[in-house]
Motif scaffolding. Structure first.
Motif, PDB file in Angstrom:
ATOM      1  N   VAL A 175      57.367  27.512  -1.963  1.00 45.16           N
ATOM      2  CA  VAL A 175      57.575  26.324  -2.809  1.00 45.16           C
ATOM      3  C   VAL A 175      56.424  26.175  -3.806  1.00 45.16           C
ATOM      4  O   VAL A 175      55.290  26.583  -3.537  1.00 45.16           O
ATOM      5  N   ASP A 176      56.756  25.582  -4.950  1.00 43.54           N
ATOM      6  CA  ASP A 176      55.728  25.127  -5.882  1.00 43.54           C
ATOM      7  C   ASP A 176      55.647  23.622  -5.722  1.00 43.54           C
ATOM      8  O   ASP A 176      56.684  22.948  -5.674  1.00 43.54           O
ATOM      9  N   VAL A 177      54.444  23.091  -5.627  1.00 43.82           N
ATOM     10  CA  VAL A 177      54.281  21.651  -5.462  1.00 43.82           C
ATOM     11  C   VAL A 177      53.249  21.127  -6.456  1.00 43.82           C
ATOM     12  O   VAL A 177      52.232  21.779  -6.709  1.00 43.82           O
ATOM     13  N   THR A 178      53.565  19.983  -7.053  1.00 48.10           N
ATOM     14  CA  THR A 178      52.610  19.254  -7.896  1.00 48.10           C
ATOM     15  C   THR A 178      52.206  18.020  -7.106  1.00 48.10           C
ATOM     16  O   THR A 178      53.057  17.366  -6.516  1.00 48.10           O
ATOM     17  N   TYR A 179      50.902  17.751  -7.055  1.00 49.51           N
ATOM     18  CA  TYR A 179      50.434  16.607  -6.270  1.00 49.51           C
ATOM     19  C   TYR A 179      49.118  16.112  -6.838  1.00 49.51           C
ATOM     20  O   TYR A 179      48.525  16.768  -7.699  1.00 49.51           O
ATOM     21  N   GLN A 180      48.678  14.965  -6.348  1.00 44.38           N
ATOM     22  CA  GLN A 180      47.355  14.461  -6.719  1.00 44.38           C
ATOM     23  C   GLN A 180      46.433  14.535  -5.510  1.00 44.38           C
ATOM     24  O   GLN A 180      46.887  14.456  -4.366  1.00 44.38           O
ATOM     25  N   ASP A 181      45.141  14.714  -5.769  1.00 46.05           N
ATOM     26  CA  ASP A 181      44.170  14.681  -4.667  1.00 46.05           C
ATOM     27  C   ASP A 181      43.706  13.241  -4.480  1.00 46.05           C
ATOM     28  O   ASP A 181      44.194  12.317  -5.140  1.00 46.05           O
ATOM     29  N   ILE A 182      42.754  13.050  -3.584  1.00 49.03           N
ATOM     30  CA  ILE A 182      42.329  11.698  -3.220  1.00 49.03           C
ATOM     31  C   ILE A 182      41.658  10.945  -4.381  1.00 49.03           C
ATOM     32  O   ILE A 182      41.599   9.723  -4.393  1.00 49.03           O
ATOM     33  N   LYS A 183      41.192  11.710  -5.380  1.00 43.62           N
ATOM     34  CA  LYS A 183      40.586  11.086  -6.559  1.00 43.62           C
ATOM     35  C   LYS A 183      41.604  10.811  -7.665  1.00 43.62           C
ATOM     36  O   LYS A 183      41.272  10.207  -8.686  1.00 43.62           O
ATOM     37  N   GLY A 184      42.836  11.339  -7.488  1.00 43.23           N
ATOM     38  CA  GLY A 184      43.868  11.122  -8.495  1.00 43.23           C
ATOM     39  C   GLY A 184      44.057  12.272  -9.456  1.00 43.23           C
ATOM     40  O   GLY A 184      44.892  12.213 -10.361  1.00 43.23           O
ATOM     41  N   THR A 185      43.285  13.356  -9.253  1.00 39.63           N
ATOM     42  CA  THR A 185      43.419  14.542 -10.110  1.00 39.63           C
ATOM     43  C   THR A 185      44.691  15.314  -9.731  1.00 39.63           C
ATOM     44  O   THR A 185      44.957  15.506  -8.549  1.00 39.63           O
ATOM     45  N   THR A 186      45.454  15.724 -10.743  1.00 40.13           N
ATOM     46  CA  THR A 186      46.707  16.439 -10.506  1.00 40.13           C
ATOM     47  C   THR A 186      46.470  17.935 -10.339  1.00 40.13           C
ATOM     48  O   THR A 186      45.656  18.529 -11.064  1.00 40.13           O
ATOM     49  N   HIS A 187      47.156  18.525  -9.354  1.00 39.03           N
ATOM     50  CA  HIS A 187      47.069  19.960  -9.074  1.00 39.03           C
ATOM     51  C   HIS A 187      48.475  20.511  -8.909  1.00 39.03           C
ATOM     52  O   HIS A 187      49.390  19.777  -8.552  1.00 39.03           O
ATOM     53  N   THR A 188      48.613  21.821  -9.131  1.00 41.75           N
ATOM     54  CA  THR A 188      49.848  22.492  -8.733  1.00 41.75           C
ATOM     55  C   THR A 188      49.476  23.614  -7.797  1.00 41.75           C
ATOM     56  O   THR A 188      48.389  24.200  -7.897  1.00 41.75           O
ATOM     57  N   LEU A 189      50.370  23.895  -6.844  1.00 44.30           N
ATOM     58  CA  LEU A 189      50.087  24.869  -5.787  1.00 44.30           C
ATOM     59  C   LEU A 189      51.347  25.669  -5.505  1.00 44.30           C
ATOM     60  O   LEU A 189      52.442  25.115  -5.457  1.00 44.30           O
ATOM     61  N   HIS A 190      51.178  26.988  -5.352  1.00 46.78           N
ATOM     62  CA  HIS A 190      52.267  27.845  -4.901  1.00 46.78           C
ATOM     63  C   HIS A 190      52.016  28.093  -3.418  1.00 46.78           C
ATOM     64  O   HIS A 190      51.001  28.673  -3.060  1.00 46.78           O
ATOM     65  N   ALA A 191      52.895  27.599  -2.560  1.00 42.04           N
ATOM     66  CA  ALA A 191      52.672  27.697  -1.112  1.00 42.04           C
ATOM     67  C   ALA A 191      53.656  28.647  -0.455  1.00 42.04           C
ATOM     68  O   ALA A 191      54.826  28.723  -0.844  1.00 42.04           O
TER      69      ALA A 191
END
Ligand code: QAP
Ligand code: CO
Length: 192
Positions: free
Chosen positions: A123-139
């Motif tokens: 899956v590809d996922v877009t999410y925010q970390d605890i500070k609110g910064t957006t990341h995308t990840l290929h899992a």
């Protein structure tokens, strides 16, 4: 540090859609810290906020840790971990699913039951970390499965929803029965 009680199937809060998080503040940091404590205590590999009764789009996952066995210590309480790798996903969105595989899943909200669920392999996922910064990840691997399981929670879905209605209602009555037994036990302080 707090270990929170986990809601179990068929509690209504597990059926509701969690709301997007807008405030990346100290309260969110405390929530995430408590969710990690609760997950490691269980122990589990993933926990969504619905499971502790909060309708916020927050999930924690650790698919890398191992519990260090300690022969000397028969007390189940403090446990030791090696290679902890806590991952925090705020407002996760799965943008792409590839492949399909059955995976034998469990859930802290459906204790004692494990069944095959059909999941995407990657899956590809877009999410925010605890500070609110957006990341995308290929899992891939267990992380990809865990992400699909946790995003399901945030949308009010459980792994049992992927099973036949007959299997689901059988599991529901057994979980309810176990929960009632647990309540009786704590009420009378009886060790079985
Ligand atoms: C979700 O599940 C998940 O029944 C997390 O008695 C599932 O941590 C991620 C657990 C599959 C990846 C693959 C379940 C602990 C933990 C139980 C869990 C139990 C004790 C489940
Ligand atoms: Co779960």
């Amino acid at each position: 540090m707090a270990i929170l009680p986990i809601n179990t199937f068929p509690d209504a809060v597990l059926r509701q859609r969690a709301e997007e998080v807008a405030d990346f503040d100290a309260a969110l940091e405390r929530l995430v810290s408590d969710m990690l404590d609760t997950m490691y205590d269980a122990p589990g590999v993933g926990l969504a906020a619905n499971q502790i009764g909060l309708l916020m789009r927050v999930a924690v996952i650790d698919v890398d840790y191992e519990i260090e066995s300690d022969e000397e210590n028969t007390d189940p309480a403090p446990r030791k971990y090696k290679g902890k790798n806590p991952r925090v996903f705020v407002n996760p969105v799965i943008t792409k699913r590839t492949g399909a595989t059955p995976f034998k899943e469990g859930c802290l909200s459906v204790p004692g039951f494990y069944e095959d669920v059909k999941r995407a392999v990657e899956v590809d996922v877009t999410y925010q970390d605890i500070k609110g910064t957006t990341h995308t990840l290929h899992a891939t691997g267990l992380l990809a499965i865990a992400l699909q399981h946790e995003v399901d929670h945030l949308d009010g879905r459980l792994f049992v929803d992927h099973l036949s209605p007959i299997k689901r209602s059988l599991i529901q009555s057994k979980v309810k029965k176990e929960r009632a037994r647990g309540f009786e036990r704590s009420k009378f302080h009886v060790e079985l």
